[in-house]
Motif scaffolding. Sequence first.
Motif, PDB file in Angstrom:
ATOM      1  N   VAL A  57       0.842  -1.203   0.000  1.00  0.00           N
ATOM      2  CA  VAL A  57       0.000   0.000   0.000  1.00  0.00           C
ATOM      3  C   VAL A  57       0.878   1.256   0.000  1.00  0.00           C
ATOM      4  N   GLY A  58       1.918   1.258   0.812  1.00  0.00           N
ATOM      5  CA  GLY A  58       2.828   2.402   0.843  1.00  0.00           C
ATOM      6  C   GLY A  58       3.501   2.630  -0.495  1.00  0.00           C
ATOM      7  N   ALA A  59       3.954   1.556  -1.132  1.00  0.00           N
ATOM      8  CA  ALA A  59       4.592   1.686  -2.439  1.00  0.00           C
ATOM      9  C   ALA A  59       3.604   2.228  -3.469  1.00  0.00           C
ATOM     10  N   LEU A  60       2.363   1.732  -3.438  1.00  0.00           N
ATOM     11  CA  LEU A  60       1.355   2.233  -4.369  1.00  0.00           C
ATOM     12  C   LEU A  60       1.046   3.708  -4.127  1.00  0.00           C
ATOM     13  N   LEU A  61       1.003   4.104  -2.858  1.00  0.00           N
ATOM     14  CA  LEU A  61       0.771   5.522  -2.545  1.00  0.00           C
ATOM     15  C   LEU A  61       1.905   6.387  -3.092  1.00  0.00           C
ATOM     16  N   VAL A  62       3.131   5.962  -2.874  1.00  0.00           N
ATOM     17  CA  VAL A  62       4.277   6.741  -3.352  1.00  0.00           C
ATOM     18  C   VAL A  62       4.273   6.803  -4.872  1.00  0.00           C
ATOM     19  N   LEU A  63       4.045   5.664  -5.521  1.00  0.00           N
ATOM     20  CA  LEU A  63       4.000   5.661  -6.985  1.00  0.00           C
ATOM     21  C   LEU A  63       2.843   6.510  -7.509  1.00  0.00           C
ATOM     22  N   GLY A  64       1.701   6.452  -6.845  1.00  0.00           N
ATOM     23  CA  GLY A  64       0.552   7.255  -7.255  1.00  0.00           C
ATOM     24  C   GLY A  64       0.801   8.736  -7.102  1.00  0.00           C
ATOM     25  N   VAL A  65       1.453   9.117  -6.016  1.00  0.00           N
ATOM     26  CA  VAL A  65       1.763  10.530  -5.790  1.00  0.00           C
ATOM     27  C   VAL A  65       2.753  11.019  -6.842  1.00  0.00           C
ATOM     28  N   TRP A  70      -0.883  16.382  -9.920  1.00  0.00           N
ATOM     29  CA  TRP A  70      -1.761  17.001  -8.946  1.00  0.00           C
ATOM     30  C   TRP A  70      -2.071  18.424  -9.385  1.00  0.00           C
ATOM     31  N   PRO A  71      -3.339  18.796  -9.355  1.00  0.00           N
ATOM     32  CA  PRO A  71      -3.670  20.181  -9.720  1.00  0.00           C
ATOM     33  C   PRO A  71      -3.106  21.141  -8.681  1.00  0.00           C
ATOM     34  N   PRO A  72      -2.739  22.328  -9.125  1.00  0.00           N
ATOM     35  CA  PRO A  72      -2.183  23.291  -8.165  1.00  0.00           C
ATOM     36  C   PRO A  72      -3.226  23.684  -7.118  1.00  0.00           C
ATOM     37  N   ARG A  73      -2.732  23.919  -5.943  1.00  0.00           N
ATOM     38  CA  ARG A  73      -3.599  24.334  -4.837  1.00  0.00           C
ATOM     39  C   ARG A  73      -2.961  25.542  -4.161  1.00  0.00           C
ATOM     40  N   THR A  74      -3.788  26.307  -3.503  1.00  0.00           N
ATOM     41  CA  THR A  74      -3.312  27.493  -2.804  1.00  0.00           C
ATOM     42  C   THR A  74      -3.707  27.380  -1.325  1.00  0.00           C
ATOM     43  N   PRO A  75      -2.900  27.927  -0.424  1.00  0.00           N
ATOM     44  CA  PRO A  75      -3.230  27.833   1.004  1.00  0.00           C
ATOM     45  C   PRO A  75      -4.585  28.467   1.311  1.00  0.00           C
TER      46      PRO A  75
END
Length: 164
Positions: A57-65, A70-75
Amino acid sequence: MIDVRSPVVRQFSALLAVAFAAGLAFGGYLFLHRDPHVAGFVPWTAAWPQHAVVAVVGALLVLGVRARRWPPRTPAPTPARLVLAAPLLALLVFAAFRAGVQVLAGLDPNFTVNAWGGPTYLGAMACHYLDLAVGGIVVVGALRLILTRPVVQSGPARRSASAA
């Protein structure tokens, strides 16, 4: 992307370092006050099969990230969002503390004999730090969603994105 030069990020990083140091101190205390009688190993307490799943699961999360754009986001740190984020931030501080505890308390055979990844120090450390890493990825991702909002595009870039 996280701006690591931000004062808030620097202050929170310092808080995590203090929590880790406090965990080291507490782990040292636990090690110095350990029971001289070594407990016996109980079979099936090591949880290696479960941690194999956590590792995948961790490897899939890292690969997915890494693979996802990821669309840009603002604070967007509104009071309501900060209230929602507070338990997750506390969880990260506790995780840093717990990681510190593991370093020295894990030297006590009683601390690791029936721990996840036990009975060895290295096995217990591997499993606990794997849990912390995967949990940290999930918590930071949730914090990103809570403390930021999508950037609203306007003009030609917005029209071309909606046409695609």
